[in-house]
Design a protein around this motif. Structure first.
Motif, mmCIF file in Angstrom:
data_model
loop_
_atom_site.group_PDB
_atom_site.id
_atom_site.type_symbol
_atom_site.label_atom_id
_atom_site.label_comp_id
_atom_site.label_asym_id
_atom_site.label_seq_id
_atom_site.Cartn_x
_atom_site.Cartn_y
_atom_site.Cartn_z
ATOM 1 N N HIS A 178 0.830 -1.194 0.000
ATOM 2 C CA HIS A 178 0.000 0.000 0.000
ATOM 3 C C HIS A 178 0.870 1.251 0.000
ATOM 4 O O HIS A 178 2.055 1.229 0.395
ATOM 5 C CB HIS A 178 -0.924 0.014 1.230
ATOM 6 C CG HIS A 178 -2.065 -0.936 1.130
ATOM 7 N ND1 HIS A 178 -1.898 -2.304 1.142
ATOM 8 C CD2 HIS A 178 -3.414 -0.728 1.012
ATOM 9 C CE1 HIS A 178 -3.074 -2.905 1.057
ATOM 10 N NE2 HIS A 178 -4.015 -1.962 0.970
ATOM 11 N N SER A 207 -1.729 3.891 4.052
ATOM 12 C CA SER A 207 -3.032 4.400 3.607
ATOM 13 C C SER A 207 -3.921 3.255 3.130
ATOM 14 O O SER A 207 -3.520 2.089 3.070
ATOM 15 C CB SER A 207 -2.841 5.420 2.482
ATOM 16 O OG SER A 207 -2.452 4.770 1.279
ATOM 17 N N THR A 208 -5.129 3.624 2.746
ATOM 18 C CA THR A 208 -6.093 2.638 2.233
ATOM 19 C C THR A 208 -5.908 2.352 0.749
ATOM 20 O O THR A 208 -6.619 1.510 0.199
ATOM 21 C CB THR A 208 -7.520 3.158 2.473
ATOM 22 O OG1 THR A 208 -7.653 4.460 1.875
ATOM 23 C CG2 THR A 208 -7.819 3.264 3.964
ATOM 24 N N ASN A 224 -5.024 4.195 7.085
ATOM 25 C CA ASN A 224 -5.784 2.982 7.348
ATOM 26 C C ASN A 224 -5.834 2.767 8.862
ATOM 27 O O ASN A 224 -4.838 2.406 9.486
ATOM 28 C CB ASN A 224 -5.125 1.789 6.660
ATOM 29 C CG ASN A 224 -6.016 0.564 6.653
ATOM 30 O OD1 ASN A 224 -6.919 0.426 7.479
ATOM 31 N ND2 ASN A 224 -5.761 -0.343 5.710
#
Length: 374
Positions: A178, A207-208, A224
């Motif tokens: 990611h 992060s997502t 996230n």
């Protein structure tokens, strides 16, 4: 030869005896009262002696006696005094003694320190040494270092480009599945080296956005919260857009959050180096909500009612202030010789004139770090 040796030995013994007698005559100084009449006489004589050396300007007048000590040298009493003085309205070289003068109203606000050594007998008083610091000591100022690293604010808009490059470099070389996004900036400096060299310390959060679906970071890539992972970096970025060269960030990163520092600052809510236009004032204003003051407590109401019942609580009897001279050891410092009433400024600064003066360009010959860019 033997007679010469005996003569030398006799002279040495005589010299040692004389020195011993002189040392025995001089007694160590002891503290004495600042308002003692002998101390006041010694200070007055010291000021007379000092004013004899003043040839221009104004005579000096006593303000306060700060400390005094007394030692014995045979039949003489030696006073070591420290006192402060102010400029008087009597011109230098005049016949009028300083004791008949007043303080100069527009003189310096702070008195100047003085010290003196005065020898006194029953018949005469003689000042052997006196010194007053009429001018402020010269304090060297450190000139700005042109071209040296300069600490800049962690929320400065200037950090957008170097931070974007540093985070992009980390995402391109990391083994994570990611993308990482900025979490906190710890420290930042800028240096002029044929451009701008930024040195940054920051950390990032996972992060997502996965690398398989997203090539670069964007606004939808948020930290996230379900799978928290951090990485911290130190980077060096040289920025010179006018040179039309490919710029690259040198980053050194490791796992975990930013190491503890003496001063750290979290980025404001909504701040990101990836946005084109950022108004920090609007962000801070939108993120903060007005708070209402809590209602008055019953304790405050009770206090108000008690004050109404007891009139002495609102109008307490005045108390006489204690005399600081009488309560201080050896009555030092003494009371001021006279009250000093400086001239109060009458004209107030014009805000419009001050604003216009601050907006003027720098004077000719003034340099800044921007003069080194080129």
């Amino acid at each position: 030869m033997r007679r010469v040796g005996l003569c030398v030995l006799g002279l040495l013994c005589l010299h040692s005896w004389v020195l011993g007698q002189e040392a025995a005559e001089v007694q160590p100084g002891v503290l004495v009262f600042c308002d003692d009449s002998a101390v006041e006489k010694a200070v007055s004589n010291a000021l007379d002696k000092f004013n004899e050396k003043v040839v221009v300007g104004n005579k000096m007048a006593l303000y306060q006696i700060l400390s005094a000590s007394k030692s014995e040298n045979g039949s003489d009493s030696v006073y070591s005094v420290q006192f402060s003085s102010r400029k008087s309205d009597c011109p230098a070289g005049g016949d009028k003694p300083w004791t008949e003068c007043d303080y100069l109203p527009d003189g310096p606000k702070e008195p100047c320190p003085c010290n003196a050594t005065v020898s006194m007998t029953e018949a005469e008083t003689e000042t052997t040494d006196v010194h007053c610091q009429l001018a402020d000591p010269v304090v060297p100022e450190r000139a700005p270092c042109l071209g040296c690293p300069e600490v800049i604010d962690e929320t400065s808009e200037d950090l957008r480009v170097p931070l974007t490059m540093s985070i992009a470099k980390f995402n391109s070389i990391s083994n994570s599945s990611h993308l990482f996004t900025l979490n906190e900036v710890g420290h930042a400096t800028r240096q002029v080296v044929a451009g701008f060299r930024y040195k940054l310390s920051f950390d990032m959060r996972k992060s997502t956005c996965s690398k398989a679906e997203h090539k670069d970071l964007h606004d939808l890539c948020v930290p996230n919260d379900e799978d928290v992972e951090l990485a911290n970096c130190n980077s060096t970025v040289d920025v010179a857009p006018w040179r039309y060269e490919n710029q690259e960030a040198n980053v050194e990163c490791g796992p975990g959050p930013l190491p503890p520092m003496l001063f750290t600052r979290r980025r404001p809510p909504g701040w990101s180096p990836l946005r084109n236009v950022i108004n920090f004032q609007q962000v801070d204003a939108s993120s903060s909500s007005p708070t209402t003051s809590p209602p008055a407590t019953t304790a405050a109401t009770k206090e108000e009612s008690s004050e109404e019942e007891d009139p002495a609580a609102t109008n307490p009897a005045p108390t006489k202030a204690a005399d600081p001279v009488a309560d201080s050891p050896f009555h030092c410092p003494s009371k001021p010789w006279k009250e000093f009433s400086p001239v109060q400024p009458t004209a107030t600064a014009d805000p419009a004139a001050t604003e216009s003066a601050s907006s003027l360009p720098p004077a000719d010959g003034a340099f800044s770090d921007l003069d080194l860019v080129g």
